[in-house]
Enzyme design. Sequence first.
Site, PDB file in Angstrom:
ATOM      1  N   ASN A 188       0.696  -0.876  -0.225  1.00 22.95           N
ATOM      2  CA  ASN A 188      -0.325  -0.110  -0.163  1.00 22.95           C
ATOM      3  C   ASN A 188       0.884   0.905   0.378  1.00 22.95           C
ATOM      4  O   ASN A 188       0.445   2.229  -1.126  1.00 22.95           O
ATOM      5  CB  ASN A 188      -0.468   0.520   1.010  1.00 22.95           C
ATOM      6  CG  ASN A 188      -1.911   1.014   1.554  1.00 22.95           C
ATOM      7  OD1 ASN A 188      -1.782   1.871   0.056  1.00 22.95           O
ATOM      8  ND2 ASN A 188      -3.060   0.954   1.871  1.00 22.95           N
ATOM      9  N   ASP A 189       1.783   1.235   0.777  1.00 24.00           N
ATOM     10  CA  ASP A 189       2.210   2.728   1.484  1.00 24.00           C
ATOM     11  C   ASP A 189       3.340   3.066  -0.259  1.00 24.00           C
ATOM     12  O   ASP A 189       3.504   4.019  -0.514  1.00 24.00           O
ATOM     13  CB  ASP A 189       3.146   2.857   2.333  1.00 24.00           C
ATOM     14  CG  ASP A 189       2.473   2.140   3.584  1.00 24.00           C
ATOM     15  OD1 ASP A 189       1.071   2.980   3.597  1.00 24.00           O
ATOM     16  OD2 ASP A 189       2.574   2.265   4.479  1.00 24.00           O
ATOM     17  N   VAL A 190       3.906   1.877  -0.334  1.00 21.45           N
ATOM     18  CA  VAL A 190       4.553   1.619  -1.247  1.00 21.45           C
ATOM     19  C   VAL A 190       4.292   1.985  -2.750  1.00 21.45           C
ATOM     20  O   VAL A 190       5.548   2.412  -3.802  1.00 21.45           O
ATOM     21  CB  VAL A 190       5.775   0.547  -1.527  1.00 21.45           C
ATOM     22  CG1 VAL A 190       6.562   0.073  -0.367  1.00 21.45           C
ATOM     23  CG2 VAL A 190       4.760  -0.676  -1.673  1.00 21.45           C
ATOM     24  N   VAL A 191       3.663   2.406  -2.988  1.00 21.74           N
ATOM     25  CA  VAL A 191       2.338   2.739  -4.317  1.00 21.74           C
ATOM     26  C   VAL A 191       1.671   3.913  -4.144  1.00 21.74           C
ATOM     27  O   VAL A 191       0.882   4.219  -5.166  1.00 21.74           O
ATOM     28  CB  VAL A 191       1.440   1.251  -5.045  1.00 21.74           C
ATOM     29  CG1 VAL A 191       2.182   0.370  -5.457  1.00 21.74           C
ATOM     30  CG2 VAL A 191       0.937   1.139  -4.175  1.00 21.74           C
ATOM     31  N   ALA A 193       1.834   2.528   7.507  1.00 20.28           N
ATOM     32  CA  ALA A 193       2.287   3.693   7.667  1.00 20.28           C
ATOM     33  C   ALA A 193       0.352   4.597   8.111  1.00 20.28           C
ATOM     34  O   ALA A 193       1.017   6.058   8.915  1.00 20.28           O
ATOM     35  CB  ALA A 193       2.658   4.720   6.802  1.00 20.28           C
TER      36      ALA A 193
END
Lengths: 110, 460
Positions: free
Chosen positions: B386-389, B427
Amino acid sequence: MNNIGLLTIFMLSMFVGFEVISKVSAVLHTPLMSGANAIHGVILVGAILITGTATGAVQITLGLVAVVLATANMVGGFVVTDRMLEMFKGRGKAKAAVAAKDATDERPAT
Amino acid sequence: MSTATQSAYLVTALCFILALKGLSSPKTARNGNLIGAFGAAIAVVVTVGQRHLGHRPLIIGAIVVGAVVAVPAARMVKMTAIPQMVALFNGVGGGAAMLVALDEYVRLHRLDSTAASIAVAFTAIVGSVSFTGSLITFAKLQELMTGRPILVPGAQFVTSLVGLGAVGCGIAAVAASSVPLLVICTALSLALGVLFVLPVGGADVPVVISLLNAFTGLTVAASGYVLDNTLLIVAGTLVGASGTMLTQLMAHAMGRPITGVLFGAFSGSSTAGSTAELTSSADRGVRSAGADDIAILLAYARKVAIVPGYGLAVAQAQHTCRELVDLLESRGVQVFYAIHPVAGRMPGHMNVLLAEANVPYEQLKEMDDANPEFSSTDVAVVVGANDVVNPAARDSVGSPIYGMPILNVDEATNVVFMKRSMRPGFAGIDNELLYHPKTTLFFGDAKDSLSKLVAAVKAL
């Protein structure tokens, strides 16, 4: 050993520590952290030395607890790191195969 | 200490340097680790074998106990749980270093130099912080407690107070050579470790583990000074220095300054995910679809990108994932894996998992190689990441993760998210991309979802 001697060792080790790590790919961050973690398990040596000269129940108990914890740190640390790196084995082979195929190409410096 | 012992320690110190050197390159990493273990073994055997060592049977017994507990734990731990295992081992190491220094102090009551007393106080403080701090990171990663930052009003004040108290007691203990004061100092430091890590957000935990690792290294070096043992000084300092360097590299890989990681939660600007944003977007519409629709989308695409994240790891879905990819490739679809350097809970986590499933190396693309590919990709399948995209890291200046390099999956023609629920990532930040018209959601456990997709693609 005198203070200056110990300080010298401290400073030189610090530079070696910085130099050795300067360029590492993100893939290896975790194994490297884990390996360094195992290395500070060498506090086991200190724990053994201190228990070896301890007198009285309190000192011996503190020392033995330290020995158990430090052993867990050192042995567990190296084993866990090895397990992580084991996973890269297949990848290494694939890499080698690719390198062999492109034998005519210039090999990248490692 | 005899010359033979000293020489053995020298060999060990050299082994440790070679080990760190080896560990920084993929080719030599495994041998590097073995060299380190070999060096450590030499030091332990030589130390136990010393002629005047007392309580030898007890010591050997304690070593056996430690090894018997640690080896199976390290062998059996699931690949997903390795980060917290490292945190735990780091914590007990810090605890051991603290105990060694305390023991030495209790025994001598008064050390022969002020410098040694300062080193003891340093060990008590930093070793304790490392011990309890690591235990809290363990609890966070093991999900024994929430991974979200824990923010208590006035926490900053309390933490500063406890920190000052610990240092003050440490100084007083050195000045008065008082054992009770040193014990109070240790107790305050143990509390400080907890307070220090509680406000750190989940995504930043790996960086904190690395920092605590460096702390433990320095503690070991200080113990070495107290015991007049050069090996401990060399090994501890090596770890302290390389650990600090590594912490910086990791923080850099996440595009965040190290101070932001450590103190961001206090100032309320960075680590903390804002919950206000979430409630406002909770009712917004998303598009979800079943296995059959997504199977068709994938099977008739030309180019598919798989973006793995922690969801893949936690569901142990790497083998099923590979099955799907093989199936798609047999239908002539071009597939690649886009690996974000900090996807999962640790840098390199995804590489390790996919290597376990024997995914061919050529299919893995690191972020810099993957990003130019997305604009020509038909479907990007995000499996539990999620956070990395999250495009907010690129576009929204106010976002807590702004500046973190991301995989630009939003450039692909279609995006499929496999998620367990609408819960935000580690996050704790909402992801705009989930609400985008080109996005389809596929709810469920990553492994179940992938199995359903495999079945659906086979049936086509």
